[in-house]
Design a protein around this motif. Sequence first.
Motif, PDB file in Angstrom:
ATOM      1  N   ALA A  39     -60.968  15.631  19.978  1.00  9.38           N
ATOM      2  CA  ALA A  39     -61.302  14.210  19.853  1.00  9.38           C
ATOM      3  C   ALA A  39     -61.711  13.653  21.206  1.00  9.38           C
ATOM      4  CB  ALA A  39     -60.108  13.448  19.300  1.00  9.38           C
ATOM      5  N   GLY A  40     -62.996  13.296  21.320  1.00 12.65           N
ATOM      6  CA  GLY A  40     -63.492  12.694  22.555  1.00 12.65           C
ATOM      7  C   GLY A  40     -63.522  11.176  22.460  1.00 12.65           C
ATOM      8  N   THR A  41     -64.046  10.543  23.517  1.00 11.98           N
ATOM      9  CA  THR A  41     -64.097   9.073  23.550  1.00 11.98           C
ATOM     10  C   THR A  41     -65.002   8.527  22.460  1.00 11.98           C
ATOM     11  OG1 THR A  41     -63.787   9.165  25.951  1.00 11.98           O
ATOM     12  CG2 THR A  41     -64.561   7.088  25.008  1.00 11.98           C
ATOM     13  N   ASN A  42     -66.101   9.206  22.189  1.00 11.92           N
ATOM     14  CA  ASN A  42     -67.062   8.726  21.195  1.00 11.92           C
ATOM     15  C   ASN A  42     -67.075   9.584  19.929  1.00 11.92           C
ATOM     16  OD1 ASN A  42     -68.015   6.670  22.975  1.00 11.92           O
ATOM     17  ND2 ASN A  42     -69.210   8.232  24.081  1.00 11.92           N
ATOM     18  N   GLY A  43     -65.928  10.144  19.607  1.00 12.29           N
ATOM     19  CA  GLY A  43     -65.838  10.979  18.414  1.00 12.29           C
ATOM     20  C   GLY A  43     -65.554  12.429  18.765  1.00 12.29           C
ATOM     21  N   ASP A  44     -65.611  13.288  17.761  1.00 11.62           N
ATOM     22  CA  ASP A  44     -65.312  14.703  17.982  1.00 11.62           C
ATOM     23  C   ASP A  44     -66.344  15.349  18.890  1.00 11.62           C
ATOM     24  OD1 ASP A  44     -63.097  14.490  16.418  1.00 11.62           O
ATOM     25  OD2 ASP A  44     -64.000  15.396  14.630  1.00 11.62           O
ATOM     26  N   VAL A  45     -65.826  16.199  19.790  1.00 12.34           N
ATOM     27  CA  VAL A  45     -66.681  16.912  20.738  1.00 12.34           C
ATOM     28  C   VAL A  45     -66.377  18.407  20.633  1.00 12.34           C
ATOM     29  CG1 VAL A  45     -67.260  17.245  23.163  1.00 12.34           C
ATOM     30  CG2 VAL A  45     -66.688  14.948  22.319  1.00 12.34           C
ATOM     31  N   THR A  46     -67.437  19.212  20.595  1.00  8.10           N
ATOM     32  CA  THR A  46     -67.259  20.670  20.593  1.00  8.10           C
ATOM     33  C   THR A  46     -67.565  21.197  21.977  1.00  8.10           C
ATOM     34  OG1 THR A  46     -67.852  20.854  18.253  1.00  8.10           O
ATOM     35  CG2 THR A  46     -67.971  22.861  19.576  1.00  8.10           C
ATOM     36  N   ALA A  47     -66.566  21.769  22.609  1.00  9.59           N
ATOM     37  CA  ALA A  47     -66.732  22.296  23.969  1.00  9.59           C
ATOM     38  C   ALA A  47     -67.566  23.575  23.942  1.00  9.59           C
ATOM     39  CB  ALA A  47     -65.365  22.567  24.587  1.00  9.59           C
ATOM     40  N   ASP A  48     -68.124  23.931  25.085  1.00 10.06           N
ATOM     41  CA  ASP A  48     -68.917  25.159  25.172  1.00 10.06           C
ATOM     42  C   ASP A  48     -68.054  26.342  25.612  1.00 10.06           C
ATOM     43  OD1 ASP A  48     -68.415  24.438  27.753  1.00 10.06           O
ATOM     44  OD2 ASP A  48     -70.499  24.492  28.427  1.00 10.06           O
ATOM     45  N   PHE A  49     -66.754  26.219  25.417  1.00  6.30           N
ATOM     46  CA  PHE A  49     -65.849  27.314  25.772  1.00  6.30           C
ATOM     47  C   PHE A  49     -64.699  27.353  24.752  1.00  6.30           C
ATOM     48  CE2 PHE A  49     -64.403  23.510  28.024  1.00  6.30           C
ATOM     49  CZ  PHE A  49     -63.066  23.452  27.664  1.00  6.30           C
ATOM     50  N   SER A  50     -64.016  28.484  24.717  1.00  3.68           N
ATOM     51  CA  SER A  50     -62.798  28.646  23.923  1.00  3.68           C
ATOM     52  C   SER A  50     -61.626  28.839  24.883  1.00  3.68           C
ATOM     53  CB  SER A  50     -62.921  29.863  23.006  1.00  3.68           C
ATOM     54  OG  SER A  50     -62.997  31.056  23.775  1.00  3.68           O
ATOM     55  N   VAL A  51     -60.426  28.952  24.334  1.00  5.64           N
ATOM     56  CA  VAL A  51     -59.289  29.227  25.206  1.00  5.64           C
ATOM     57  C   VAL A  51     -59.488  30.561  25.915  1.00  5.64           C
ATOM     58  CG1 VAL A  51     -56.809  29.720  25.253  1.00  5.64           C
ATOM     59  CG2 VAL A  51     -57.678  27.855  23.836  1.00  5.64           C
ATOM     60  N   MET A  52     -60.062  31.535  25.217  1.00  9.27           N
ATOM     61  CA  MET A  52     -60.240  32.867  25.795  1.00  9.27           C
ATOM     62  C   MET A  52     -61.394  32.924  26.801  1.00  9.27           C
ATOM     63  SD  MET A  52     -57.754  34.522  24.533  1.00  9.27           S
ATOM     64  CE  MET A  52     -58.168  36.163  25.114  1.00  9.27           C
ATOM     65  N   SER A  53     -62.337  31.986  26.708  1.00  6.58           N
ATOM     66  CA  SER A  53     -63.473  32.007  27.655  1.00  6.58           C
ATOM     67  C   SER A  53     -63.378  30.889  28.692  1.00  6.58           C
ATOM     68  CB  SER A  53     -64.799  31.887  26.889  1.00  6.58           C
ATOM     69  OG  SER A  53     -64.884  30.622  26.233  1.00  6.58           O
ATOM     70  N   LEU A  54     -62.318  30.143  28.681  1.00  4.08           N
ATOM     71  CA  LEU A  54     -62.135  29.040  29.629  1.00  4.08           C
ATOM     72  C   LEU A  54     -62.164  29.558  31.077  1.00  4.08           C
ATOM     73  CD1 LEU A  54     -61.301  26.088  30.345  1.00  4.08           C
ATOM     74  CD2 LEU A  54     -58.912  26.849  30.071  1.00  4.08           C
ATOM     75  N   ASP A  55     -62.919  28.851  31.929  1.00  6.35           N
ATOM     76  CA  ASP A  55     -63.004  29.207  33.347  1.00  6.35           C
ATOM     77  C   ASP A  55     -62.955  27.911  34.147  1.00  6.35           C
ATOM     78  OD1 ASP A  55     -63.544  30.065  35.902  1.00  6.35           O
ATOM     79  OD2 ASP A  55     -65.283  31.293  35.350  1.00  6.35           O
TER      80      ASP A  55
END
Length: 314
Positions: free
Chosen positions: A197-213
């Motif tokens: 949940a972002g400020t202006n609605g749902d946001v899909t990040a360009d990373f996952s927990v496994m690819s987080l850097d």
Amino acid sequence: MTSILTNTAAIAALSTLRSINTDMETTQSRISSGYEIETAKDNAAYWSIATTMRSDNKALSTVQDALGLGAATSDVAYTALEASIDVVDEIKSKITAASEPGVDKDKVQKEIEQLQNQLLSIAKSASFSGENWVYHSADATAGTESIVGSFNRDGEGNVSLTMLNFDTTKSSLIYVDGDGAIDSNGDALLSQHITYAGTNGDVTADFSVMSLDVSTLDTAEKLDEALKAVDTVLQDMTDAAADVGSINKRIDMQTTFVADLMDSIETGVGKLVDADMNEESTRLKALQTQQQLGIQALSIANTSSQNILSLFQQ
């Protein structure tokens, strides 16, 4: 009338003795076997019911084994989820640490990579008898897993099975492709791109927990977004653990029910076909007494013919 050709008294005594001996054989058989109804000739209706219920109890015994296997599989999945939650919580702490001014994000990322490797290790090892509810691939996709919960027979004699179903897409943590590389496809909680949940609605990040850097997140805003994203995954993992815990609880309840049901069926069959040993032992004593009296009566009846001979003696 007394006759030397036909000894009516002896015939009657012999018939009575023969009946007593037959009853004794039946009673002795019941005492030795423990059954009042051992074969169909004893009582066809009760024998048929008892045979069918014994067969059903064998099926329920197999159900118990299936429930035990299901309980073990769900236990392993729950343990993996619980351990993974702790690791992701630690990753969340590392993101918070990386947000502090002056912190070397590269060093924090090295710690996160170790935690990511730990998540992969947990997911891959959470297998029981070839079943893994948290680690999936193109060859073993997430889906509905069915556990045999009970064996049923309705009033018309039709049989069926009760199945306990669980959708492993709810518990899937990591999805890998055909080469074994972590893939963002599918619904796996740790390998898919995170929607939060972002400020202006749902946001899909360009990373996952496994690819987080975190070393690539060069602004406070990006680190804040990563923190929100990982926290969302934590909530989803908590929900997944709750789902697995629920099916695990139901398996435990069903296992207890099946065990009690088997005991009830066994008791019911016993009431139909088991011999009352107190009654049978008392009957045996009475028949032994009757047998002795029958032998004595037959002996008396046989001597009556000899008494006639005395009439012809000089």
